[in-house]
Design a protein around this motif. Structure first.
Motif, mmCIF file in Angstrom:
data_model
loop_
_atom_site.group_PDB
_atom_site.id
_atom_site.type_symbol
_atom_site.label_atom_id
_atom_site.label_comp_id
_atom_site.label_asym_id
_atom_site.label_seq_id
_atom_site.Cartn_x
_atom_site.Cartn_y
_atom_site.Cartn_z
ATOM 1 N N UNK A 1 0.822 -1.176 0.000
ATOM 2 C CA UNK A 1 0.000 0.000 0.000
ATOM 3 C C UNK A 1 0.877 1.254 0.000
ATOM 4 N N UNK A 2 0.538 2.163 -0.861
ATOM 5 C CA UNK A 2 1.265 3.426 -0.942
ATOM 6 C C UNK A 2 0.621 4.497 -0.066
ATOM 7 N N UNK A 3 -0.666 4.346 0.181
ATOM 8 C CA UNK A 3 -1.395 5.225 1.088
ATOM 9 C C UNK A 3 -1.659 4.414 2.345
ATOM 10 N N UNK A 4 -1.308 4.964 3.505
ATOM 11 C CA UNK A 4 -1.577 4.212 4.728
ATOM 12 C C UNK A 4 -2.884 4.666 5.367
ATOM 13 N N UNK A 5 -3.327 3.916 6.348
ATOM 14 C CA UNK A 5 -4.610 4.167 6.988
ATOM 15 C C UNK A 5 -4.658 5.553 7.621
ATOM 16 N N UNK A 6 -3.582 5.959 8.266
ATOM 17 C CA UNK A 6 -3.570 7.277 8.918
ATOM 18 C C UNK A 6 -3.727 8.403 7.904
ATOM 19 N N UNK A 7 -3.040 8.297 6.761
ATOM 20 C CA UNK A 7 -3.182 9.313 5.709
ATOM 21 C C UNK A 7 -4.626 9.381 5.222
ATOM 22 N N UNK A 8 -5.211 8.223 4.972
ATOM 23 C CA UNK A 8 -6.574 8.182 4.449
ATOM 24 C C UNK A 8 -7.557 8.761 5.464
ATOM 25 N N UNK A 9 -7.424 8.381 6.735
ATOM 26 C CA UNK A 9 -8.340 8.883 7.751
ATOM 27 C C UNK A 9 -8.201 10.393 7.912
ATOM 28 N N UNK A 10 -6.991 10.881 7.825
ATOM 29 C CA UNK A 10 -6.787 12.334 7.929
ATOM 30 C C UNK A 10 -7.457 13.040 6.755
ATOM 31 N N UNK A 19 -12.367 3.662 15.064
ATOM 32 C CA UNK A 19 -11.772 2.514 14.369
ATOM 33 C C UNK A 19 -12.796 1.603 13.704
ATOM 34 N N UNK A 20 -14.077 1.920 13.830
ATOM 35 C CA UNK A 20 -15.115 1.047 13.275
ATOM 36 C C UNK A 20 -14.992 0.875 11.759
ATOM 37 N N UNK A 21 -14.519 1.894 11.064
ATOM 38 C CA UNK A 21 -14.414 1.839 9.603
ATOM 39 C C UNK A 21 -13.014 1.502 9.095
ATOM 40 N N UNK A 22 -12.098 1.182 9.984
ATOM 41 C CA UNK A 22 -10.711 0.954 9.563
ATOM 42 C C UNK A 22 -10.580 -0.121 8.487
ATOM 43 N N UNK A 23 -11.241 -1.256 8.662
ATOM 44 C CA UNK A 23 -11.152 -2.323 7.657
ATOM 45 C C UNK A 23 -11.735 -1.867 6.328
ATOM 46 N N UNK A 24 -12.840 -1.142 6.392
ATOM 47 C CA UNK A 24 -13.460 -0.636 5.165
ATOM 48 C C UNK A 24 -12.542 0.361 4.456
ATOM 49 N N UNK A 25 -11.951 1.266 5.223
ATOM 50 C CA UNK A 25 -11.043 2.259 4.628
ATOM 51 C C UNK A 25 -9.829 1.566 4.022
ATOM 52 N N UNK A 26 -9.290 0.563 4.692
ATOM 53 C CA UNK A 26 -8.157 -0.180 4.134
ATOM 54 C C UNK A 26 -8.539 -0.882 2.835
ATOM 55 N N UNK A 27 -9.761 -1.409 2.769
ATOM 56 C CA UNK A 27 -10.191 -2.049 1.515
ATOM 57 C C UNK A 27 -10.345 -1.004 0.407
#
Length: 97
Positions: A1-10, A19-27
């Motif tokens: 992954x080139x974009x990490x979860x923290x970048x996307x959430x920000x 954290x409820x949507x973390x898996x969805x955001x990662x997908x």
């Protein structure tokens, strides 16, 4: 992954504590990275800069993630207007025809 979860959430304005949507955001990250790579018709590994993607491509991926996160259905009931110089513009900078 080139974009990490923290970048996307920000980018999505999602609190880091939520954290409820973390898996969805990662997908979404995985799906959008695949889609952008196929859209420009260039393997990301061929255009990496110091192990990462050019900023314009990173931002295009974030824009696509944001779109899919906000619009989880395939039908919209409001009118939409395309924002000039956004996703398509950023990808056209790299697209290989």
């Amino acid at each position: 992954m080139y974009i990490n979860l923290d970048q996307a959430k920000k980018h999505l304005n999602v609190d880091s504590d939520y954290t409820d949507d973390d898996n969805y955001i990662e997908s979404l990250i995985n799906s959008c990275e695949d889609a952008v790579e196929k859209h420009i018709n260039i393997k990301f590994e061929d255009i990496e800069i110091d192990g990462g993607l050019p900023y314009a491509l990173q931002h295009a991926i974030l824009l696509l993630i944001e779109n899919y996160y906000a619009n989880r259905e395939s039908v919209a009931f409001a009118s939409a207007n395309k924002i000039p110089n956004s996703y398509d513009y950023l990808l056209d900078l790299f697209k290989k025809y």
